[in-house]
Each structure stands twice: as C-alpha cells, then as structure tokens.
Scaffold this motif. Structure first.
Motif, mmCIF file in Angstrom:
data_model
loop_
_atom_site.group_PDB
_atom_site.id
_atom_site.type_symbol
_atom_site.label_atom_id
_atom_site.label_comp_id
_atom_site.label_asym_id
_atom_site.label_seq_id
_atom_site.Cartn_x
_atom_site.Cartn_y
_atom_site.Cartn_z
ATOM 1 N N SER A 26 -0.391 7.143 1.611
ATOM 2 C CA SER A 26 -1.792 7.545 1.442
ATOM 3 C C SER A 26 -2.178 7.533 -0.027
ATOM 4 C CB SER A 26 -2.004 8.958 1.990
ATOM 5 O OG SER A 26 -1.706 9.004 3.360
ATOM 6 N N TYR A 27 -3.444 7.222 -0.287
ATOM 7 C CA TYR A 27 -3.931 7.279 -1.661
ATOM 8 C C TYR A 27 -5.434 7.505 -1.701
ATOM 9 C CZ TYR A 27 -5.063 2.299 -0.932
ATOM 10 O OH TYR A 27 -5.544 1.114 -0.445
ATOM 11 N N SER A 28 -5.855 8.014 -2.842
ATOM 12 C CA SER A 28 -7.269 8.166 -3.170
ATOM 13 C C SER A 28 -7.427 7.516 -4.534
ATOM 14 C CB SER A 28 -7.635 9.658 -3.223
ATOM 15 O OG SER A 28 -8.973 9.811 -3.601
ATOM 16 N N TRP A 29 -8.211 6.443 -4.613
ATOM 17 C CA TRP A 29 -8.241 5.614 -5.820
ATOM 18 C C TRP A 29 -9.658 5.273 -6.231
ATOM 19 C CZ3 TRP A 29 -4.096 5.675 -8.466
ATOM 20 C CH2 TRP A 29 -3.883 4.765 -9.497
ATOM 21 N N VAL A 40 -11.880 4.571 -2.984
ATOM 22 C CA VAL A 40 -11.234 4.236 -1.727
ATOM 23 C C VAL A 40 -10.239 5.343 -1.380
ATOM 24 C CG1 VAL A 40 -9.673 2.632 -0.558
ATOM 25 C CG2 VAL A 40 -11.468 1.749 -2.041
ATOM 26 N N ASN A 41 -10.289 5.790 -0.137
ATOM 27 C CA ASN A 41 -9.315 6.742 0.391
ATOM 28 C C ASN A 41 -8.602 6.059 1.548
ATOM 29 O OD1 ASN A 41 -9.933 9.112 -1.226
ATOM 30 N ND2 ASN A 41 -11.874 9.128 -0.137
ATOM 31 N N ALA A 42 -7.279 6.023 1.486
ATOM 32 C CA ALA A 42 -6.488 5.389 2.538
ATOM 33 C C ALA A 42 -5.464 6.388 3.044
ATOM 34 C CB ALA A 42 -5.796 4.147 1.993
ATOM 35 N N ASP A 43 -5.340 6.472 4.348
ATOM 36 C CA ASP A 43 -4.397 7.398 4.961
ATOM 37 C C ASP A 43 -3.245 6.605 5.566
ATOM 38 O OD1 ASP A 43 -3.457 9.866 5.661
ATOM 39 O OD2 ASP A 43 -4.710 10.081 7.432
ATOM 40 N N ALA A 44 -2.068 7.209 5.562
ATOM 41 C CA ALA A 44 -0.887 6.544 6.110
ATOM 42 C C ALA A 44 -0.104 7.523 6.978
ATOM 43 C CB ALA A 44 -0.001 6.042 4.967
ATOM 44 N N ALA A 45 0.775 6.975 7.789
ATOM 45 C CA ALA A 45 1.645 7.801 8.634
ATOM 46 C C ALA A 45 2.669 8.531 7.766
ATOM 47 C CB ALA A 45 2.357 6.914 9.645
ATOM 48 N N SER A 46 3.326 9.510 8.332
ATOM 49 C CA SER A 46 4.372 10.255 7.631
ATOM 50 C C SER A 46 5.484 9.308 7.174
ATOM 51 C CB SER A 46 4.962 11.307 8.572
ATOM 52 O OG SER A 46 6.192 11.792 8.069
ATOM 53 N N PRO A 47 6.050 9.540 5.990
ATOM 54 C CA PRO A 47 7.144 8.689 5.513
ATOM 55 C C PRO A 47 8.345 8.672 6.461
ATOM 56 C CG PRO A 47 6.379 10.130 3.758
ATOM 57 C CD PRO A 47 5.680 10.562 5.009
ATOM 58 N N LEU A 48 8.512 9.698 7.251
ATOM 59 C CA LEU A 48 9.656 9.746 8.166
ATOM 60 C C LEU A 48 9.482 8.850 9.389
ATOM 61 C CD1 LEU A 48 10.401 13.569 7.975
ATOM 62 C CD2 LEU A 48 11.687 11.714 6.911
ATOM 63 N N THR A 49 8.292 8.320 9.596
ATOM 64 C CA THR A 49 8.045 7.473 10.767
ATOM 65 C C THR A 49 8.311 5.990 10.507
ATOM 66 O OG1 THR A 49 5.697 7.194 10.265
ATOM 67 C CG2 THR A 49 6.317 9.074 11.663
ATOM 68 N N TYR A 50 8.514 5.603 9.251
ATOM 69 C CA TYR A 50 8.711 4.191 8.924
ATOM 70 C C TYR A 50 10.120 3.724 9.255
ATOM 71 C CZ TYR A 50 4.405 4.461 6.159
ATOM 72 O OH TYR A 50 3.121 4.621 5.760
ATOM 73 N N ASP A 51 10.234 2.443 9.582
ATOM 74 C CA ASP A 51 11.526 1.787 9.697
ATOM 75 C C ASP A 51 11.703 1.009 8.401
ATOM 76 O OD1 ASP A 51 12.142 2.641 12.301
ATOM 77 O OD2 ASP A 51 10.867 1.074 13.148
ATOM 78 N N TYR A 52 12.582 1.470 7.546
ATOM 79 C CA TYR A 52 12.749 0.888 6.223
ATOM 80 C C TYR A 52 13.612 -0.364 6.278
ATOM 81 C CZ TYR A 52 10.614 5.153 4.570
ATOM 82 O OH TYR A 52 9.719 6.174 4.352
ATOM 83 N N ALA A 53 13.055 -1.489 5.823
ATOM 84 C CA ALA A 53 13.776 -2.760 5.828
ATOM 85 C C ALA A 53 14.815 -2.796 4.714
ATOM 86 C CB ALA A 53 12.796 -3.921 5.664
ATOM 87 N N GLN A 54 14.538 -2.112 3.606
ATOM 88 C CA GLN A 54 15.452 -2.101 2.468
ATOM 89 C C GLN A 54 15.864 -0.668 2.159
ATOM 90 O OE1 GLN A 54 12.697 -4.148 -0.233
ATOM 91 N NE2 GLN A 54 14.297 -5.691 -0.460
#
Length: 134
Positions: A26-29, A40-54
């Motif tokens: 998420s960011y506010s820029w 611009v305000n952008a919302d994102a899912a919780s970091p724990l929900t991602y499948d990290y490729a690296q």
C-alpha cells in the motif's frame, strides 16, 4: 504521462551481487505537475498473503542492503503470523542513511519482513521473504 507511485526497492545480501525486488504494498503518493499535484492512494493485501517468488537466505547478524531512493524515515519489522494473518511484529535494526537492515536473531525458518517508509512525497510499505539459516 506521470508515474505517480514510489520507486521499486531492490535488496542485496552482504557480500553478494544477487538482487531481489521487494514487493510494493500500500502507498499514498504525491507528484507535482506543471500546475498542480497528483495524489494516488493504493491499497494492497496483507504481506502475509503473498506467495514470494524470491527469498533472501541469510544468517543472523548479516546485513541486507536496499537502494534508498528518496526516503527519510523507515521502520522495518519481521511479521509473525498464523494461517496467513499477523499476530506480532518484531522490530529489526536498520540504518536508512547507509541503506541496510540487520538480520535478527530468530529461529531458523522463513519469515516475512515489512519495511514502512516515508518521504516528502508520501509513504509506502514494501515486503520480502527471508530464510534465516544457522
């Protein structure tokens, strides 16, 4: 067309050339145009929900470096979760001026790290996965 979002952050482990790109959350820029500002305000899912490729593999006490871009304030934390939900944050030693954070003393395993950053243009969080080894 003006790009209204914070720059990407790349991470490198101490004494290596390998780079991974942190996931932008998420960011506010805010960017200035010739006659006004664009917000611009952008919302994102919780970091724990991602499948990290690296994943960065490191030992406790090693430094992980990041490109600093335009940030003037940072808080880095290891997120502890269960069933993909957060139940605790552990602060990580970090140095924004020199662009690094220190891998904390934790049990061996994979963890999610969240970097909360602020600048004159706004704020954002980034995340990545770390595999702590002995």
């Amino acid at each position: 067309m003006i790009k209204v979002e914070p720059a990407d952050i790349y991470l490198t482990k101490e004494n290596t050339e390998e780079k991974i790109k942190a996931v932008k959350g998420s960011y506010s820029w805010r960017e200035k145009t010739l006659i006004s500002y664009i917000n611009v305000n952008a919302d994102a899912a919780s970091p724990l929900t991602y499948d990290y490729a690296q994943t960065i593999t490191a030992k406790p006490g090693e430094k992980i470096y990041f490109n600093n871009n335009e940030w003037n304030n940072m808080v880095a934390s290891v997120l502890l979760g269960k069933d993909r939900t957060e139940f605790a944050k552990i602060s990580i030693e970090s140095n924004l001026k020199e662009g690094y954070m220190v891998v904390p003393e934790m049990q061996v395993g994979k963890y999610v790290v969240q970097m909360d950053l602020k600048s004159e243009k706004g704020e954002a969080w980034y995340t990545f996965q770390i595999n702590i080894i002995e």
